[in-house]
Motif scaffolding. Structure first.
Motif, PDB file in Angstrom:
ATOM      1  N   GLY A 145       0.826  -1.203   0.000  1.00 16.70           N
ATOM      2  CA  GLY A 145       0.000   0.000   0.000  1.00 16.70           C
ATOM      3  C   GLY A 145       0.861   1.253   0.000  1.00 16.70           C
ATOM      4  O   GLY A 145       1.724   1.454  -0.848  1.00 16.70           O
ATOM      5  N   GLU A 146       0.640   2.114   1.010  1.00 19.83           N
ATOM      6  CA  GLU A 146       1.422   3.350   1.119  1.00 19.83           C
ATOM      7  C   GLU A 146       2.728   3.147   1.870  1.00 19.83           C
ATOM      8  O   GLU A 146       3.564   4.054   1.929  1.00 19.83           O
ATOM      9  N   GLN A 147       2.923   1.976   2.437  1.00 18.90           N
ATOM     10  CA  GLN A 147       4.103   1.738   3.250  1.00 18.90           C
ATOM     11  C   GLN A 147       5.248   1.177   2.406  1.00 18.90           C
ATOM     12  O   GLN A 147       5.040   0.344   1.509  1.00 18.90           O
ATOM     13  N   VAL A 148       6.472   1.599   2.738  1.00 16.83           N
ATOM     14  CA  VAL A 148       7.660   1.095   2.061  1.00 16.83           C
ATOM     15  C   VAL A 148       8.793   1.007   3.070  1.00 16.83           C
ATOM     16  O   VAL A 148       8.948   1.884   3.933  1.00 16.83           O
ATOM     17  N   TRP A 149       9.553  -0.082   2.984  1.00 13.41           N
ATOM     18  CA  TRP A 149      10.709  -0.291   3.858  1.00 13.41           C
ATOM     19  C   TRP A 149      11.931  -0.549   2.972  1.00 13.41           C
ATOM     20  O   TRP A 149      11.868  -1.354   2.029  1.00 13.41           O
ATOM     21  N   ILE A 150      13.057   0.090   3.289  1.00 16.66           N
ATOM     22  CA  ILE A 150      14.271   0.004   2.465  1.00 16.66           C
ATOM     23  C   ILE A 150      15.459  -0.283   3.374  1.00 16.66           C
ATOM     24  O   ILE A 150      15.605   0.336   4.433  1.00 16.66           O
ATOM     25  N   ALA A 151      16.321  -1.190   2.952  1.00 21.22           N
ATOM     26  CA  ALA A 151      17.522  -1.525   3.725  1.00 21.22           C
ATOM     27  C   ALA A 151      18.658  -1.864   2.775  1.00 21.22           C
ATOM     28  O   ALA A 151      18.461  -2.031   1.575  1.00 21.22           O
ATOM     29  N   GLY A 152      19.877  -1.958   3.331  1.00 19.75           N
ATOM     30  CA  GLY A 152      21.024  -2.260   2.478  1.00 19.75           C
ATOM     31  C   GLY A 152      22.324  -2.288   3.241  1.00 19.75           C
ATOM     32  O   GLY A 152      22.420  -2.845   4.329  1.00 19.75           O
ATOM     33  N   SER A 153      23.328  -1.624   2.681  1.00 19.73           N
ATOM     34  CA  SER A 153      24.672  -1.620   3.253  1.00 19.73           C
ATOM     35  C   SER A 153      25.108  -0.184   3.553  1.00 19.73           C
ATOM     36  O   SER A 153      25.099   0.652   2.643  1.00 19.73           O
ATOM     37  N   PRO A 154      25.477   0.078   4.806  1.00 22.47           N
ATOM     38  CA  PRO A 154      25.434  -0.783   5.988  1.00 22.47           C
ATOM     39  C   PRO A 154      23.987  -1.144   6.377  1.00 22.47           C
ATOM     40  O   PRO A 154      23.042  -0.472   5.972  1.00 22.47           O
ATOM     41  N   GLY A 155      23.878  -2.170   7.218  1.00 24.40           N
ATOM     42  CA  GLY A 155      22.556  -2.589   7.666  1.00 24.40           C
ATOM     43  C   GLY A 155      22.109  -1.908   8.936  1.00 24.40           C
ATOM     44  O   GLY A 155      21.212  -2.401   9.619  1.00 24.40           O
ATOM     45  N   SER A 156      22.701  -0.764   9.225  1.00 26.57           N
ATOM     46  CA  SER A 156      22.472  -0.112  10.519  1.00 26.57           C
ATOM     47  C   SER A 156      21.115   0.549  10.643  1.00 26.57           C
ATOM     48  O   SER A 156      20.656   0.813  11.759  1.00 26.57           O
ATOM     49  N   ILE A 157      20.457   0.862   9.516  1.00 31.01           N
ATOM     50  CA  ILE A 157      19.130   1.473   9.585  1.00 31.01           C
ATOM     51  C   ILE A 157      18.218   0.827   8.556  1.00 31.01           C
ATOM     52  O   ILE A 157      18.668   0.269   7.556  1.00 31.01           O
ATOM     53  N   VAL A 158      16.917   0.892   8.820  1.00 29.41           N
ATOM     54  CA  VAL A 158      15.879   0.592   7.840  1.00 29.41           C
ATOM     55  C   VAL A 158      15.129   1.892   7.597  1.00 29.41           C
ATOM     56  O   VAL A 158      14.666   2.551   8.533  1.00 29.41           O
ATOM     57  N   LEU A 159      15.046   2.263   6.344  1.00 23.08           N
ATOM     58  CA  LEU A 159      14.337   3.474   5.938  1.00 23.08           C
ATOM     59  C   LEU A 159      12.859   3.135   5.754  1.00 23.08           C
ATOM     60  O   LEU A 159      12.522   2.178   5.051  1.00 23.08           O
ATOM     61  N   HIS A 160      11.968   3.896   6.382  1.00 27.39           N
ATOM     62  CA  HIS A 160      10.551   3.535   6.418  1.00 27.39           C
ATOM     63  C   HIS A 160       9.689   4.749   6.115  1.00 27.39           C
ATOM     64  O   HIS A 160       9.925   5.842   6.639  1.00 27.39           O
ATOM     65  N   SER A 161       8.701   4.553   5.239  1.00 27.90           N
ATOM     66  CA  SER A 161       7.713   5.589   4.960  1.00 27.90           C
ATOM     67  C   SER A 161       6.326   4.982   5.066  1.00 27.90           C
ATOM     68  O   SER A 161       6.085   3.870   4.579  1.00 27.90           O
ATOM     69  N   THR A 162       5.413   5.688   5.692  1.00 30.31           N
ATOM     70  CA  THR A 162       4.025   5.230   5.812  1.00 30.31           C
ATOM     71  C   THR A 162       3.101   5.948   4.839  1.00 30.31           C
ATOM     72  O   THR A 162       1.898   5.672   4.808  1.00 30.31           O
ATOM     73  N   ASP A 163       3.671   6.873   4.024  1.00 29.32           N
ATOM     74  CA  ASP A 163       2.850   7.686   3.119  1.00 29.32           C
ATOM     75  C   ASP A 163       3.452   7.766   1.725  1.00 29.32           C
ATOM     76  O   ASP A 163       3.507   8.837   1.111  1.00 29.32           O
ATOM     77  N   PRO A 167      28.281  10.471  10.667  1.00 29.53           N
ATOM     78  CA  PRO A 167      27.084  11.236  11.027  1.00 29.53           C
ATOM     79  C   PRO A 167      26.121  10.401  11.857  1.00 29.53           C
ATOM     80  O   PRO A 167      25.952   9.197  11.624  1.00 29.53           O
ATOM     81  N   ILE A 168      25.503  11.023  12.833  1.00 29.21           N
ATOM     82  CA  ILE A 168      24.688  10.297  13.811  1.00 29.21           C
ATOM     83  C   ILE A 168      23.511   9.584  13.161  1.00 29.21           C
ATOM     84  O   ILE A 168      23.082   8.513  13.607  1.00 29.21           O
ATOM     85  N   GLU A 169      22.958  10.160  12.047  1.00 25.31           N
ATOM     86  CA  GLU A 169      21.775   9.540  11.442  1.00 25.31           C
ATOM     87  C   GLU A 169      22.088   8.214  10.755  1.00 25.31           C
ATOM     88  O   GLU A 169      21.175   7.460  10.424  1.00 25.31           O
ATOM     89  N   THR A 170      23.372   7.919  10.534  1.00 27.36           N
ATOM     90  CA  THR A 170      23.726   6.654   9.896  1.00 27.36           C
ATOM     91  C   THR A 170      23.600   5.465  10.834  1.00 27.36           C
ATOM     92  O   THR A 170      23.517   4.323  10.385  1.00 27.36           O
ATOM     93  N   GLY A 171      23.623   5.712  12.136  1.00 22.01           N
ATOM     94  CA  GLY A 171      23.560   4.618  13.091  1.00 22.01           C
ATOM     95  C   GLY A 171      24.823   3.786  13.144  1.00 22.01           C
ATOM     96  O   GLY A 171      24.811   2.659  13.649  1.00 22.01           O
ATOM     97  N   ILE A 172      25.929   4.325  12.636  1.00 20.68           N
ATOM     98  CA  ILE A 172      27.195   3.594  12.576  1.00 20.68           C
ATOM     99  C   ILE A 172      28.161   4.199  13.586  1.00 20.68           C
ATOM    100  O   ILE A 172      28.209   5.418  13.765  1.00 20.68           O
ATOM    101  N   ALA A 173      28.966   3.359  14.190  1.00 14.76           N
ATOM    102  CA  ALA A 173      30.003   3.827  15.101  1.00 14.76           C
ATOM    103  C   ALA A 173      31.349   3.875  14.378  1.00 14.76           C
ATOM    104  O   ALA A 173      31.523   3.297  13.306  1.00 14.76           O
ATOM    105  N   SER A 174      32.291   4.557  14.967  1.00 14.99           N
ATOM    106  CA  SER A 174      33.652   4.564  14.430  1.00 14.99           C
ATOM    107  C   SER A 174      34.287   3.187  14.653  1.00 14.99           C
ATOM    108  O   SER A 174      33.787   2.368  15.433  1.00 14.99           O
ATOM    109  N   TRP A 175      35.405   2.948  13.966  1.00 14.73           N
ATOM    110  CA  TRP A 175      36.063   1.651  14.092  1.00 14.73           C
ATOM    111  C   TRP A 175      37.574   1.824  13.976  1.00 14.73           C
ATOM    112  O   TRP A 175      38.057   2.589  13.133  1.00 14.73           O
TER     113      TRP A 175
END
Length: 1003
Positions: free
Chosen positions: A269-287, A488-496
């Motif tokens: 429907g109107e919902q979409v979920w997107i993921a990839g590399s890195p796997g640290s976040i899932v991008l989600h839209s409800t509209d 950047p904090i929005e990536t959900g990734i830490a330094s290494w």
């Protein structure tokens, strides 16, 4: 491909020896990267991935159980139509021939058991959807016989019918639905922004799917609305079924483009979920993309597939066997499997051929260090089945690596890999708005924070001549520093923090420099049940077209970071403390103890035989011992031993013995990976008019050899078997042609997919022309010209049609006239003979619009081919007319022009004549330097450049009576150390491509 040395021994082991002890295949399969996932309901699901792995759950993923499958090839997708009936598809490439081979599995019990069901050979498939028990559609590799890369079935997957298409394509992702009349509809996506839509049996390329960014995930809400995601945080939406793609209503945060490459998308429907590399976040839209939410997952390793059974319940799977789930529509994610896994090492290569396969087998497969292989400069084609990126991934998996990472922002033309670092960087900067180094370092930084390795392995820049390797080594050192900075904090990734960057090179036997370590490849490993050199067999065949022996040893040194601790034995991972079963290292596994002695003896026998063959390369006495030599070895080992024997004969100039040996290999081990490669070589060898002509001019001693090679019975391989040869050793020209025709007929019956390769068909056409069956050769050209084969081969086929009937426009291939001259030039290197002024210069340039670096003029009389070369200034040494000129000099470090003369236009075998600025020469046929033609050269050099004149007896190349009105395919190439090559034709084609040849037309 299963490792026969180990698997056969384990199968033969008594039950009590195996009980409680996981095998190496078990351990690697347990954490195999997952590529596809499907759920029947909220409790029952299945995930598939590398090593032929299938996992099932009956409790919503709380527990996952591995079930047996009849394949060890990668599975990319799985689909179910009800609680019982499902299908999984995947595949790989055949070693050496690189023929794309697919796998189709089916289950009738909800995934608890699987069987292989495809009755015909299909190419590799990456996506599948069934609409009922009989009707389905799949997408994957296009081939010459099925160019669209799309296939349909109406008998439950046993037979697949290719969807018609005009161009050969390779698709990485697909989504399908049924249209209003029950026909399949869908969208497919691939490399470099390629995309297409399917409607019934029609395929139409899409508009504006991407740029250089590849599409790796697609999803359809209905027949019209869909999503496409890919490299560089690419997100596109369509409302017309994939005819055109555009950006979503709301743009994503700009920083995501620098950090994320999306690999999967799910939509409802109107919902979409997107993921990839890195796997640290899932991008989600409800509209439908009007707004976006970034949800952290708690993992960094890439996610490769995502599915939802309703708006609340979903699962995502990924590399290193990770499984995540959500029960709140993607507002939060929880790990079910593999969340803490990461890599201990990252192997970074400029080209797949640089992969240190034996070291990877030792440390990834044997020692269990989780490893990622990266090729950030690898450029790919959208129109080649089984492209090098897929083969690199398959090879790395065979060697024990857990993941393969490719770049897209700095695509490197393979022909440019050998350029000096500065010249290469300049070439890449022109493609990337002067951001090449920045983009490359960013790509490597992403690699490090995604997989979190302590050790980075790359080529030692001091021991390689390629600028690409040096560029990567520098970029890896800089990326190691940047990885320690917080993203950047929005990536959900830490330094290494990376411990060190290590430079590796094939050992040349010279004394070790301070800080260097050497490690051999021939010692038996109880962890592998073989030597590393034996373990790498199938992997190397995926990366190379020709058989190569394993290097005896590697050497390495620390390039950046903390040097490795000194140890008693070579240890690339010295000082990296990881217990077995920890986050970066697999559990221990080895062959049962009762079988290790047997495996060690077999490995020792094979190693000793290889050593003996190396020491006595080309000795005909080995021919009578082949049955005894290979006794007790499995098919893969026996085939490799025979191939090594054949290679020894080839290097010694005994090609008739090499051919006999390869013929035996193809008959005795028809299922071995080397069998198809041997058949291809044999056909090209026997079809070669150049080889036949040269051999006919040489009076060779007849070796007394036993009839073993001809009379060994072939192993059964279905209804069609390769017939025993009626004669061994040297053959007449007519006998060679008959054998080539018989081999082509055999391939057409027993290996139809291999027979369809243009390189096979052109060799067959050359044979038919030589036998006087011109109509048959013309028919082959006609068929190829109408097939959706690679463009360079299609142009060659169109050229053959024009030569057979020269009407209308000339072919899309440069032409040069070789005029008759009644007066011969004086060979002095001055090019001042009047006859040269009546010839047209042939320009050698980097591109058709570039300034030529050299010109070549040609002419002939009744006896000689005359060639004049005029090259611009060079730093090569001045010509000394009194200096002795060696025979077959090593010209690799000189400014030189090479002529490749393909008299029969098979675009495989050719005479090779090279002249450098000093007037030194080298000559070969199809790489064989034992050819010793008589020809004359004179050269002269000054501040403006150098010039050379040559006279080549026509009788060294062909029957002079056949020169009149002849058409030869010829490649001209000037190579200078540290400078990009120039050529005629000036189209940048690879040296083995038909596009690398123009036509010389004789009066």
């Amino acid at each position: 491909m299963r490792r026969l040395l180990l698997i056969l021994a384990i199968i033969a082991a008594p039950a009590d020896a195996q009980e409680g002890q996981p095998t190496l295949d078990d351990v690697m399969a347990d954490e195999a990267s997952l590529r596809g996932v499907a759920f029947i309901d909220s409790q029952h699901g299945c995930a598939v991935g590398d090593h032929g792995v299938a996992l099932v759950t009956s409790d919503g993923g709380q527990r996952w159980r591995r079930v047996p499958t009849p394949t060890d090839q990668r599975l990319d997708a799985v689909t179910f139509v009800d609680s019982e009936r499902g299908w999984a598809v995947g595949g790989s490439a055949r070693p050496y021939t690189h023929e794309s081979r697919g796998v189709v599995l089916a289950t009738t019990d909800g995934g608890r058991s699987w069987e292989s069901i495809a009755a015909d050979i299909v190419p590799r498939l990456r996506a599948v959807r069934f609409f009922d028990h009989e009707h389905g559609v799949a997408a994957g590799d296009g081939t010459a016989n099925s160019p669209s890369g799309l296939y349909t079935t109406d008998d439950g997957g046993r037979h697949w019918r290719p969807v018609p298409g005009a161009a050969e394509r390779q698709w990485l992702a697909a989504a399908f639905v049924q249209d209003r009349v029950g026909e399949p509809a869908g969208v497919v996506a691939g490399l470099r922004g390629s995309s297409a839509r399917l409607s019934g049996r029609d395929v139409t390329l899409s508009l504006a799917a991407g740029d250089r960014r590849g599409g790796y995930g697609v999803a359809l809400v209905n027949e019209s609305r869909g999503w496409l995601v890919g490299d560089g945080a690419l997100v596109r939406i369509t409302d017309d079924g994939g005819q055109a793609w555009g950006p979503p209503p709301s743009e994503l945060p700009p920083s995501l483009a620098d950090w994320f490459d999306w690999r999967t998308v799910a939509a409802r429907g109107e919902q979409v979920w997107i993921a990839g590399s890195p796997g640290s976040i899932v991008l989600h839209s409800t509209d439908a993309g009007a707004t976006w939410r970034l949800t952290r997952t708690g993992v960094t390793t890439p996610l490769t597939a995502i599915t939802f059974i309703d708006d609340q319940n979903g699962w995502a799977v990924g590399e290193l066997g990770v499984v995540l789930t959500t029960r709140d529509g993607g507002m939060s994610w929880r790990a079910q499997r593999g969340a803490s896994r990461r890599a201990a090492a990252a192997v970074v290569v400029a080209t797949p051929q640089e992969l240190p396969a034996e070291l990877l087998a030792t440390y990834a497969a044997g020692e269990g260090f989780r490893t990622v292989v990266a090729a950030p400069l690898l450029a790919e084609s959208t129109t080649v089945a089984a492209p090098i990126a897929n083969r690199l991934a398959d090879a790395a998996t065979l060697l024990g690596a857990d993941a393969t990472r490719l770049g897209w922002s700095t695509p490197l033309d393979p022909a440019d890999a050998s350029l000096p670092q500065a010249a290469l960087l300049d070439r890449l900067n022109r493609l990337t708005d002067n951001r090449a180094r920045e983009l490359l370092v960013t790509e490597l930084r992403k690699l490090l924070v995604t997989y979190q390795p302590e050790v980075v392995v790359t080529a030692d820049p001091n021991r390689t001549t390629t600028g690409a390797a040096a560029l990567l080594a520098d970029a890896a050192a800089e990326a190691m520093t940047l990885a320690a900075e917080t993203p950047p904090i929005e990536t959900g990734i830490a330094s290494w923090r990376v411990e060190r960057v290590v430079g590796v090179a094939v050992d040349d036997g010279s004394p070790l420099a301070p800080g260097e370590t050497r490690q051999g490849t021939g010692d038996f490993s109880s962890l592998l049940g073989a030597t590393p050199a034996q373990w790498r067999r199938g992997a190397r065949g995926l990366l190379e077209s020709e058989y190569t022996t394993a290097p005896a040893a590697y050497r390495w040194r620390t390039l950046a970071g903390e040097p490795a601790l000194s140890t008693q034995r070579p240890d690339l991972m010295a000082g990296i403390a990881h217990a077995r079963g920890s986050d970066a290292r697999r559990h221990v596994a080895m062959a049962p103890a009762s079988q290790l002695d047997q495996l060690r003896r077999l490995a020792s026998k094979e190693r000793n035989l290889k050593h003996l063959l190396d020491q006595s390369s080309g000795d005909a006495a080995w021919a009578g011992q082949v049955v005894n030599l290979t006794g007790g070895l499995d098919a893969e080992a026996g085939a490799e031993l025979l191939r090594q024997l054949a290679e020894g004969y080839r290097q010694a100039g005994r090609l008739e013995l090499a051919a006999d040996t390869l013929y035996l290999l193809a008959r005795r081990y028809p299922e071995a990976p080397l069998a198809d490669a041997s058949l291809l070589w044999l056909l090209q060898y026997y079809a070669s008019s150049e080889r036949a002509h040269a051999d006919a001019r040489v009076v060779e001693a007849k070796d007394a050899r036993p009839e073993t090679l001809a009379n060994v019975p072939s192993e059964p391989r279905g209804a069609v078997a390769l017939a025993a040869p009626t004669k061994s050793g040297a053959l007449s020209t007519e006998e060679r042609q008959q054998r080539a025709a018989a081999l082509a007929e055999f391939l057409g019956q027993a290996r139809p997919a291999l027979h369809a390769k243009p390189s096979i068909r052109f060799a067959e056409a050359a044979t038919q022309r030589a036998r006087g069956f011109g109509a048959d050769a013309d028919r082959i050209a006609l068929v190829l010209s109408k097939q959706s084969i690679a463009d360079d081969w299609r142009r060659a086929a169109m050229t053959e049609r024009w030569l057979a009937k020269p009407e209308g426009l000339p072919p899309d291939k440069p032409l040069a006239n070789c005029r008759y001259t009644p007066r011969r030039p004086l060979l002095d290197g001055r090019l001042d003979d009047p006859m040269w002024t009546r010839t047209q210069p042939i320009a050698l340039a980097a591109t058709s619009a570039a300034k030529p670096s050299a010109t070549v003029r040609i002419a002939h009389d009744e006896e000689f081919l005359f060639v004049a070369i005029e090259a611009s200034a060079t730093q090569s040494a001045a010509v000394d007319p009194s200096a002795a000129r060696p025979r077959d000099a090593d010209l690799s470090k000189s400014d030189r022009v090479t002529l490749r003369i393909d008299v029969d236009r098979d675009y495989a075998t050719a005479f090779e004549l090279a002249i450098d600025a000093r007037g030194w020469t080298s000559d070969a046929i199809w790489g064989d330097t034992h050819w010793k033609p008589t020809w004359w050269v004179a050269a002269e050099a000054d501040a403006e450049g150098w010039r050379a004149e040559a006279a080549v007896p026509l009788a060294e190349l062909t029957d002079p009576k056949h020169v009149e009105r002849a058409a030869w395919a010829v490649s001209l190439r000037r190579e200078r150390p540290g400078v990009a090559a120039t050529a005629w034709p000036a189209n940048g084609a690879a040296v083995d491509s038909p596009d690398a040849y123009g036509l010389w037309l004789f009066d």
